[in-house]
Design an enzyme around this catalytic site. Structure first.
Site, PDB file in Angstrom:
ATOM      1  N   GLY A   1       0.767  -1.153   0.158  1.00  0.00           N
ATOM      2  CA  GLY A   1      -0.045   0.070  -0.005  1.00  0.00           C
ATOM      3  C   GLY A   1       0.933   1.175   0.009  1.00  0.00           C
ATOM      4  O   GLY A   1       0.255   2.315  -0.298  1.00  0.00           O
TER       5      GLY A   1
ATOM      6  N   CYS B   1     -27.199 -10.242 -16.550  1.00  0.00           N
ATOM      7  CA  CYS B   1     -26.289  -9.805 -18.066  1.00  0.00           C
ATOM      8  C   CYS B   1     -27.546 -10.347 -19.003  1.00  0.00           C
ATOM      9  O   CYS B   1     -27.961 -11.505 -19.018  1.00  0.00           O
ATOM     10  CB  CYS B   1     -25.305 -10.616 -18.189  1.00  0.00           C
ATOM     11  SG  CYS B   1     -24.506 -10.485 -19.833  1.00  0.00           S
TER      12      CYS B   1
ATOM     13  N   CYS C   1     -25.399 -13.370 -21.139  1.00  0.00           N
ATOM     14  CA  CYS C   1     -25.092 -14.887 -20.539  1.00  0.00           C
ATOM     15  C   CYS C   1     -26.053 -14.876 -19.260  1.00  0.00           C
ATOM     16  O   CYS C   1     -25.859 -15.953 -18.578  1.00  0.00           O
ATOM     17  CB  CYS C   1     -23.580 -14.667 -20.017  1.00  0.00           C
ATOM     18  SG  CYS C   1     -22.944 -14.075 -18.540  1.00  0.00           S
TER      19      CYS C   1
ATOM     20  N   CYS D   1     -22.173  -8.015 -19.181  1.00  0.00           N
ATOM     21  CA  CYS D   1     -20.999  -8.170 -18.510  1.00  0.00           C
ATOM     22  C   CYS D   1     -20.112  -7.126 -19.146  1.00  0.00           C
ATOM     23  O   CYS D   1     -19.839  -7.180 -20.275  1.00  0.00           O
ATOM     24  CB  CYS D   1     -20.368  -9.671 -18.345  1.00  0.00           C
ATOM     25  SG  CYS D   1     -21.492 -10.825 -17.678  1.00  0.00           S
TER      26      CYS D   1
ATOM     27  N   CYS E   1     -18.157 -13.303 -19.852  1.00  0.00           N
ATOM     28  CA  CYS E   1     -19.257 -13.264 -20.610  1.00  0.00           C
ATOM     29  C   CYS E   1     -19.307 -14.301 -21.618  1.00  0.00           C
ATOM     30  O   CYS E   1     -20.105 -15.470 -21.823  1.00  0.00           O
ATOM     31  CB  CYS E   1     -19.654 -12.091 -21.087  1.00  0.00           C
ATOM     32  SG  CYS E   1     -21.299 -11.725 -21.584  1.00  0.00           S
TER      33      CYS E   1
END
Lengths: 256, 361, 289
Positions: free
Chosen positions: C29, C237, C240, C262, C268
């Site tokens: 970080g 979606c 899909c 997606c 997808c």
């Protein structure tokens, strides 16, 4: 009893000019110390050195920490010093703009110190902010307003709330009533006196206004040209000044 | 559905082909060659060399041609090329007192040893469009004078001799390299000057202008502005001595600024400095003004909160390649982030409507 | 075109970047300054990610590049081509097959594995930048762990909007120490930051590299009574039928008709290949026919 603050030989020069020289005093818990003098007397320099805003040339500022007892703040590491100034210390600036975040709501201003020390409950933070707004006589419905929409007196009261919310043990105040109208000053002084008594606060107040110290300070230091010329109980010093300079200060007030 | 995106690969190829054609323009008009740009667009070439930090007029001219005259794009091409070049070493500092000057003027003295030389300048031309150039650019040769022999001392040195201008402490310290180390603050003066020399002319000009209009005013006079060629020498370890490896054209500007002084030090003029590749005098003067404004701390002046005094502000924003890249990246697709904002705004509005409805009932 | 060093950057530069990456992995970080090079693509278009990828790639790698979750967005295409040309590595659009994935604005839906590296392109690495513009100040705030201001911003959001109004680039705290900007991924992706893969973040213009080593703790900042929520469009979606993936909203006609698909194109396609069908799956195939 251990003094909360022990100051020894605190000295600061600006080049060849004296800022403040060889200042020593003790401040006990619950005590309010007033520092008076005309402008240029070194009182603001002294306050800056005490609060760590200015680097003193020599001397000690021993603060009685909760965990390790008296420690010299000048010898502390930056993280230690910052932690202390988020928790046990507070500083009220003469100009509230210097002590507030003008782009953040009143609630956010009061809440910042709580969040800085780990508060993570929004409802809790807000409740404390509301409580403090009411203690400094700011209406609850102003909590989401920014300080730029507040009057000068309200801004100063908000700054006080923001400083006191974490229950500091020592508050530094630099001309807290300066720049305010006389009637507004009176109300603020009243409020401050109430809070100081109620919370048992220790405070160091710098002012040129003897009425302020008369009302708030237990003890008094009179400064001239960087030196403390007279110190004692407030009433004693004001009613029976020994040093010529103090006599002048007191008499000039009486004339007003 | 989202055809534009699905065809990404082919779209890019087609765009490149179209760009190449557009760059060439109407084929009935003869094509520019690189030498023409180098010779006849010399000031554009100079700017690209200066901001591209690479002294090579042919490459700069090529970059201008490839960039269709977009000078920042040309600087970008030069910068990207420059990073790939191996480094053999560093030259010795050039000595601008040895400059063979084509131009040398001082605003602070009527005349000085070495004389004032106007050189090839727009300064006293009347800015009237010359329609003759549209037809025929041939001009008669200009008058000649023998070149001056020997070094030409800096005018500020005459002031220095009397202690009237602050002396710059000499230093043998190797200056930091902005292109090899991350920029960190506070920056020393060498690093600031380096950043300014590469910085965008327009940005530096604007900042310098702001100081003249009162945002950290420092009362600058052009002590001396000189343009000319200096030899570049390099220490060759194998030989044990330095040899001249070439010659570059530079513009140098030294400003004489408002005096500083205190109870302990008597009043003295102060300096700003600009040094830029090629004939780039607007940039060099602007650089000197901004350099001077950035020296407030060292000269004991107040920080007036002016942009030109703020080294983090100036250095973080003066590079036009960084600036243009980041500015133009907002053209890239951001629909994922936008979608999340869209959802948020819808949710906030739905909640507000629900509250309003409840209140109405 | 002339010969390039493998992956464009010279070996010295790659070594310098690898050192920065190792430091970044050692201090999760923390933003490590590095001497970003001028790349042949504009700042702000992934120069940081490209330099990090260049320093990590080996000839055996299989590279995937996505932008907005898709392999075929123009900038993804452009960066993939850059490495095809300069490193000659194999490329793929399949998340599971890739050893190194460079991304802008998304984390793939399929969980990544310990054999993968995810490289993020980062525009502004400093999570405190819009609270405090000065780098000298923000570096001090990080070193002293002074993060109260981040919560003030979240407090102000709730006070004004009733909820935290940050929907992407949502700040996180790493291993209880550094507050980090996860790059402009939607906050939906934040939970995926705790991953088996190595995650590297490169900011070219701002000259910073930071990292998340595998399995390190990443907590999205919030309040106890306003907990972080990884939200997405409330749809499934249309191609899909996935109910759990992050969706793009696509305007399909002039009457304001919409479809939701997606954003992760590989996810997808993989689902559709496995026989999953959404509401508009048939129509979509016609469009492509």
């Amino acid at each position: 009893m251990t003094p909360l603050l022990q100051v020894r030989d605190l000295t600061k020069h600006y080049g060849a000019r004296i800022g403040c020289a060889d200042v020593s005093f003790d401040l006990y818990p619950g005590e309010v110390m007033g520092i008076v003098g005309e402008s240029g007397s070194g009182k603001s320099t002294l306050l800056g050195c005490l609060a760590g805003h200015l680097e003193a040339d020599r001397g000690q500022v021993l603060f009685d920490t909760r965990s390790d007892g008296p420690r010299d703040m000048r010898a502390m590491s930056e993280p230690e010093r910052r932690m202390l100034s988020r928790t046990d210390l507070a500083f009220v600036h003469q100009n509230p703009r210097d002590g507030l975040r003008m782009g953040v709501s009143a609630g956010g201003n009061v809440g910042e110190r709580l969040m800085a020390v780990g508060a993570r409950h929004y409802g809790g933070i807000r409740a404390q902010a509301l409580d403090w707004l009411s203690r400094v006589e700011i209406a609850e419905d102003r909590i989401d307003d920014r300080p730029s929409a507040f009057s000068g007196g309200m801004q100063q009261r908000l700054q006080i709330a923001r400083n006191l919310v974490t229950g500091p043990r020592l508050v530094f105040m630099d001309e807290p009533t300066g720049g305010l109208d006389v009637s507004v000053q009176a109300r603020l002084l009243d409020l401050l006196r109430g809070l100081v008594r109620e919370m048992g606060l220790s405070a160091v107040i710098v002012t040129h206004d003897l009425a302020v110290v008369r009302l708030l300070a237990d003890r008094l230091m009179v400064m001239k040209s960087g030196h403390v010329v007279e110190a004692g109980l407030t009433d004693q010093v004001l009613d029976d000044p020994q040093h010529g300079y103090t006599q002048l200060l007191v008499s000039s007030v009486l004339q007003v | 559905m989202y055809v534009a995106v699905k065809g990404g690969e082919r779209a890019i190829e087609n765009a490149h082909a179209w760009l190449a054609e557009a760059r060439r323009g109407d084929t009935r008009v003869p094509e520019l060659d690189v030498a023409q740009i180098r010779e006849q667009m010399a000031l554009a070439v100079n700017r690209v060399m200066a901001e591209g930090s690479l002294y090579d007029p042919d490459l700069a001219a090529l970059a201008i041609k490839q960039a269709r005259g977009d000078l920042i794009e040309a600087v970008f091409l030069i910068r990207a090329y420059r990073t790939t070049l191996p480094r053999f070493g560093a030259s010795k500092p050039v000595e601008t007192a040895d400059m063979r000057c084509d131009r040398r003027i001082s605003a602070t003295f009527k005349d000085a040893p070495g004389g004032q030389v106007l050189g090839a300048t727009f300064d006293y031309t009347h800015r009237l469009l010359d329609f003759k150039l549209a037809a025929d650019g041939e001009v008669p040769p200009a008058a000649m004078a023998p070149a001056q022999a020997g070094s030409v001392p800096h005018i500020t040195e005459f002031l220095n001799r009397d202690g009237l201008i602050q002396t710059e402490a000499p230093s043998c310290e190797t200056p930091p390299d902005l292109t090899r180390e991350p920029l960190e603050f506070p920056a020393n003066r060498a690093l600031r000057l380096q950043a300014l020399a590469r910085g965008d002319e327009g940005f530096i000009l604007g900042l310098a202008y702001s100081t003249q209009r009162g945002y950290a005013r420092n009362h600058a006079f052009v002590g001396e502005l000189r343009i000319g060629r200096v030899p570049v020498e390099m220490e060759i370890p194998e030989l044990g001595f330095s040899i001249e490896i070439g010659e570059i054209e530079l513009t140098e500007c030294e400003t004489v600024n408002q005096f500083a002084g205190s109870k302990t030090a008597p009043a003295q003029f102060t300096r700003g400095y600009g040094l830029v590749f090629g004939q780039t005098e607007r940039k060099a003067i602007a650089m000197a003004l901004v350099d001077r404004a950035l020296r407030w701390r060292e000269l004991g002046e107040d920080n007036l909160g002016a942009a030109a005094q703020d080294e983090e502000f100036v250095l973080s924003h003066c590079d036009n390649i960084q600036a243009t890249g980041f500015l133009e990246h907002i053209k890239l697709p951001h629909y994922v982030d936008f979608q999340s904002e869209l959802e948020l705004v819808r949710r906030l509005r739905a909640e507000a409507e629900a509250v309003a409805k409840e209140a109405a009932e | 075109m002339t010969e390039y060093t493998f992956a464009y950057l010279d070996e010295q530069t790659k070594r310098m970047i690898r050192r920065a990456i190792l430091k970044a992995l050692a201090v999760p970080g923390y933003q490590v300054p590095f001497a970003s090079r001028e790349m042949p693509m504009p700042y702000g278009w992934g120069t940081g990610g490209v330099q990090v990828s260049a320093a990590c790639l080996v000839p055996e790698d299989r590279l995937k590049v996505i932008d907005q979750g898709a392999d075929d967005t123009t900038n993804a295409v452009s960066i993939r081509r850059f490495f095809e040309k300069t490193a000659g590595v194999a490329t793929t659009t399949r998340t599971a097959e890739a050893t190194l994935i460079q991304t802008r604005h998304r984390i793939p839906e399929a969980p990544l594995t310990r054999d993968q590296i995810l490289v993020y392109q980062v525009p502004i690495p400093e999570p405190l930048r819009f609270l405090e513009p000065r780098e000298t100040e923000t570096r001090k705030m990080h070193s002293l762990e002074e993060y109260g201001l981040v919560h003030v911003k979240l407090y102000e959001d709730i006070a004004r909007h009733g909820q935290i109004a940050t929907s992407y680039a949502y700040p996180v705290k790493v291993e209880g120490r550094y507050v980090m900007d996860p790059s402009p991924i939607p906050k939906f992706d934040n939970p995926k930051l705790e991953s088996a893969a190595i995650q590297l973040f490169g900011a070219g213009r701002e000259q910073r590299i930071y990292a998340l080593p595998p399995y390190c703790q990443v907590v999205s900042l919030d309040f106890e009574d306003h907990p972080f929520e990884a939200s997405k469009a409330d749809h499934i979606c249309d191609l899909c039928g996935s109910a759990t993936s992050y969706l793009d909203e696509v305007i399909v006609d002039d009457a304001g008709g919409r479809m939701f698909v997606c954003s992760d194109t590989d996810y997808c396609e993989t689902r559709r290949a496995a026989g999953h069908r959404g509401r508009l799956a048939a129509t979509e195939e016609e469009h492509f026919a």
